[in-house]
Design a protein around this motif. Sequence first.
Motif: not given
Length: 281
Positions: A182-188, A193-212
């Motif tokens: 339970k080190f990483v939990q989606a609800d935690k 929130t990913i700023p609009e400028a970072y939508k579609g960038t590696p930062a968003e992809a990584v954070l989504n991958f980790i939580t999913q």
Amino acid sequence: MQWLITGCSSGLGLYLARRILSAGHKCIATSRNPGTTPDYVAEIERLGGIWLPLDVSSNNLEKAIQAITENYGFIDVLVNNAGFGDGGPLETYSLEAGRAMMETNFFGPLRLMKALIPSMRERKQGVIVNVSSAAFWAPHAGVGVYSASKFALEGLSESLSTELAPFGIRVIIAEPGEMRTKFVQADKVSHLTIPEAYKGTPAEAVLNFITQRDGRQDIDPARVAEAIVQHVAHPPNSDLTLRLPLGTESLTFLTARAENLSKLVDASASFAKSCDFPKDE
């Protein structure tokens, strides 16, 4: 051997406590607030262990460690396991959150080592296990501060491994990939929130991958705990003495880093050497 483990309220710390006791060692499990996990506390105590409150970021950490050693004796193996991770683009990541992470992930282990090294040095024996992360081999976008906390811990550990070797003290860096804990939990991390400028960038992809991947990670924390206990109790006669990659993910990242470093050596050799004084000067 008597072990002291931080961060035992869940995840790897709890699995380590169980495995250490089943192997016949003494174990002092600690967590910031034992009252939140009464069932785990009862389980470890039933197995013959001790569970104590210990906050690695508290102002009285050194006094707490002194009290533990006075009451329970020398610590043979220190496992710096307590830690947490979150993420987000650096420009929106608060300095308060960054300092809190460094206090727990880096300065807590540093303070504990500083407190316990003198007794280990005097007895000419001891083992320090610092739990790092596969992120050391592959620091991804979006988790820069977390990666920095592990880089700092790795650098300190590598230096200490040679500094303390003359006194019979071993330093081990455990580098697990994502474990099914339970080190990483989606609800935690829903507050991220990913700023609009970072939508579609590696930062968003990584954070989504980790939580999913929560609950579907490939690495078994029980097997990681077993590997660490075996490595401490029965050190191998090989080069596997300082860093301990744990899980295929960690090994994959390590392999890629080794290949990239080899290419860097080849590509930069002449340029790097051009900065030296000529040999005849």
